[in-house]
Design a protein around this motif. Structure first.
Motif, short mmCIF file in Angstrom:
data_model
loop_
_atom_site.label_atom_id
_atom_site.label_comp_id
_atom_site.label_asym_id
_atom_site.label_seq_id
_atom_site.Cartn_x
_atom_site.Cartn_y
_atom_site.Cartn_z
N ASN A 116 7.63 -9.04 -3.06
CA ASN A 116 7.25 -9.71 -1.82
C ASN A 116 8.38 -9.77 -0.81
O ASN A 116 8.14 -10.01 0.38
N GLU A 117 9.61 -9.56 -1.26
CA GLU A 117 10.74 -9.48 -0.33
C GLU A 117 10.55 -8.32 0.64
O GLU A 117 11.07 -8.35 1.76
N LEU A 118 9.82 -7.31 0.22
CA LEU A 118 9.50 -6.17 1.08
C LEU A 118 8.11 -6.26 1.68
O LEU A 118 7.90 -5.99 2.86
N ILE A 119 7.14 -6.62 0.85
CA ILE A 119 5.74 -6.59 1.28
C ILE A 119 5.48 -7.56 2.42
O ILE A 119 4.86 -7.20 3.43
N VAL A 120 5.95 -8.79 2.28
CA VAL A 120 5.65 -9.81 3.28
C VAL A 120 6.22 -9.46 4.65
O VAL A 120 5.48 -9.46 5.65
N PRO A 121 7.52 -9.14 4.78
CA PRO A 121 8.01 -8.81 6.13
C PRO A 121 7.41 -7.54 6.70
O PRO A 121 7.20 -7.45 7.92
N ALA A 122 7.10 -6.55 5.85
CA ALA A 122 6.49 -5.31 6.37
C ALA A 122 5.10 -5.58 6.92
O ALA A 122 4.76 -5.15 8.03
N ARG A 123 4.28 -6.30 6.14
CA ARG A 123 2.90 -6.58 6.57
C ARG A 123 2.85 -7.57 7.72
O ARG A 123 2.22 -7.32 8.76
N GLU A 124 3.53 -8.71 7.55
CA GLU A 124 3.48 -9.76 8.58
C GLU A 124 4.19 -9.32 9.86
O GLU A 124 3.77 -9.68 10.96
N GLY A 125 5.25 -8.54 9.73
CA GLY A 125 5.93 -8.04 10.92
C GLY A 125 5.05 -7.10 11.72
O GLY A 125 5.00 -7.16 12.95
N ARG B 298 -1.94 1.36 23.79
CA ARG B 298 -1.94 1.91 22.44
C ARG B 298 -0.65 1.54 21.74
O ARG B 298 0.43 1.53 22.33
N VAL B 299 -0.79 1.25 20.44
CA VAL B 299 0.35 1.03 19.56
C VAL B 299 0.40 2.19 18.57
O VAL B 299 -0.62 2.57 17.99
N VAL B 300 1.58 2.76 18.40
CA VAL B 300 1.81 3.76 17.35
C VAL B 300 2.68 3.10 16.28
O VAL B 300 3.80 2.68 16.56
N VAL B 301 2.15 2.98 15.09
CA VAL B 301 2.87 2.36 13.98
C VAL B 301 3.49 3.45 13.12
O VAL B 301 2.82 4.42 12.74
N THR B 302 4.77 3.30 12.82
CA THR B 302 5.43 4.20 11.88
C THR B 302 5.14 3.71 10.47
O THR B 302 5.68 2.70 10.03
N SER B 303 4.27 4.41 9.78
CA SER B 303 4.01 4.12 8.38
C SER B 303 4.86 5.09 7.56
O SER B 303 6.05 5.25 7.84
N SER B 304 4.31 5.73 6.58
CA SER B 304 5.07 6.63 5.71
C SER B 304 4.10 7.44 4.86
O SER B 304 2.97 7.02 4.60
N ALA C 84 4.53 7.49 2.00
CA ALA C 84 4.43 6.56 0.88
C ALA C 84 3.07 5.86 0.85
O ALA C 84 2.62 5.41 -0.20
N ALA C 85 2.41 5.77 2.00
CA ALA C 85 1.09 5.13 2.07
C ALA C 85 -0.05 6.14 1.87
O ALA C 85 -1.22 5.77 1.94
N LEU D 97 0.36 -1.43 2.08
CA LEU D 97 -0.31 -2.67 2.45
C LEU D 97 -0.12 -3.00 3.92
O LEU D 97 -1.02 -3.53 4.58
N ALA D 98 1.06 -2.69 4.46
CA ALA D 98 1.30 -2.94 5.89
C ALA D 98 0.40 -2.07 6.75
O ALA D 98 -0.17 -2.53 7.75
N GLU D 99 0.24 -0.79 6.36
CA GLU D 99 -0.61 0.08 7.18
C GLU D 99 -2.08 -0.31 7.06
O GLU D 99 -2.82 -0.35 8.05
N ARG D 100 -2.53 -0.63 5.85
CA ARG D 100 -3.92 -1.07 5.69
C ARG D 100 -4.18 -2.33 6.51
O ARG D 100 -5.25 -2.47 7.14
#
Length: 372
Positions: A127-136, A151-157, A159-160, A193-196
């Motif tokens: 959650n040290e990674l998941i929470v700031p990535a998703r909530e941010g 429009r917003v362009v989100v940098t995912s990866s 990895a997703a 999870l952040a991209e979803r």
């Protein structure tokens, strides 16, 4: 392909990556002169996004967590050949707080949300990674929607996209999603999870703001200073001879300049709305092939680069005591084939070869004295 986290086939609809695709040259929308927000301006990719947005006539605002980083960003831009001047402004904002985001998005036509945590080692608590990535990500999207950003362009990866599944010869595409219940690392889980969360939020609450997503593979290319992507360290370690041999790793490669170009294309092309785009120069390559490329192209400067392949057992043994090696051990011999055909076909994207990207990485590290 279906995982426990949901089906990987995307469906058409507001805020959801669609599957119906038009064919033809990219339309960049004639949006020069508008204001673009780039989050995390001191980052390796973000700096290149800022540089290219400025070169295309946009005004750019960028966020930093520490106002002292403004000087570093401007120095890196100058190294990239861009004199930003008054066309670039800064706002202090952090993904873990609401402070500053209303000011950051005010008057912006577009947002490139590039900032994201990338740890040097696996955290004890995912959650040290998941929470700031998703909530941010959600914090940026809410601010953009409220400011009526186009429009917003989100940098995912990637990895997703391609992790947590059995091996397959079929290339992964934007219609695939990583299965977060498939034994993936905290970083991979956080990106997925952040991209979803981003797609779900835009479908429910996005209003008139559009979303596009870029899913880069390993980002390489010329560095501008000591701050760079974690993937660059692989090339540095090879050049320094830090490894007795090369682990059996495979991954995609993209030049940072091409990844930035794809962000700008996704930002303005009408064809990019509601879509994801894998950013890769080609299919996955082996770290051994990268080592051979360095040896072949750099000659004496690459004399320390190992060309022997490390036995898998040696890597697994090292991972027992070195947490940084666990990710490597988990991926030994895994080849995740992939394609960036959608970006090439819909947006006219033409990236450099992986060999050129890796060579440019090494040459810049040597030129800046960042190798031994």
């Amino acid at each position: 392909m279906t995982g426990k986290s949901g089906t990987t086939g995307a469906t058409s609809g507001p805020g959801v990556p669609g599957t119906a695709e038009a064919v033809g040259p990219a339309d960049h929308g004639g949006a020069g002169g508008t204001t673009v927000l780039v989050t995390g301006g001191s980052g390796f990719l973000a700096t290149r996004c800022i540089a290219q947005a400025l070169e295309r006539g946009h005004r750019v605002r960028t966020t930093v967590r520490d106002p002292a980083r403004e000087a570093d960003v401007r120095k890196d831009l100058a190294a990239a050949g861009v004199a930003a001047g008054e066309a670039l402004s800064f706002v202090v904002a952090d993904l873990t707080s609401d402070d500053g985001w209303t000011e950051a998005v005010d008057g912006c036509a577009y947002v490139l949300h590039v900032a994201s945590p990338f740890p040097p080692s696996r955290p004890r608590d995912e959650n040290e990674l998941i929470v700031p990535a998703r909530e941010g990500t959600l914090r940026v999207l809410r601010a953009a929607r409220d400011a009526r950003v186009r429009r917003v362009v989100v940098t995912s990866s990637f990895a997703a996209v391609g992790y947590g599944h059995p091996e397959t010869d079929r290339p992964f595409t934007e219609d695939d999603w990583t299965d977060v219940d498939g034994g993936v690392s905290p970083y991979i889980k956080s990106k997925t999870l952040a991209e979803r969360a981003a797609w779900d939020f835009m479908a429910r609450e996005g209003g008139g703001t559009e979303l596009s997503v870029v899913n880069p593979v390993g980002i390489f290319g010329p560095v501008l200073g000591p701050d760079h992507a974690e993937s660059i360290n692989m090339v540095r370690m090879l050049l320094d001879g830090d490894l007795p041999g090369v682990p059996r790793l495979h991954f995609g490669v993209v030049d940072v300049r091409d990844a930035a170009d794809l962000h700008l294309r996704a930002m303005t092309s009408p064809r990019a709305a509601g879509r994801r785009f894998v950013a890769s120069a080609g299919d996955a390559v082996s770290l051994h092939d990268i080592a051979l490329t360095l040896r072949g192209r750099l000659g004496e400067a690459a004399r320390r680069v190992p060309v022997g392949v490390l036995p898998d057992e040696a890597v697994r043994k090292a991972a027992e005591t070195d947490p940084a090696m666990r990710e490597t051990a988990d991926n030994l011999g895994r080849v995740r084939h992939l394609t960036s055909e959608r970006a090439r076909r819909l947006l006219g994207w033409r990236p450099r070869s992986g060999e050129d990207a890796v060579t440019a990485t090494a040459e810049s590290l040597i030129r800046l004295g960042l190798t031994r």
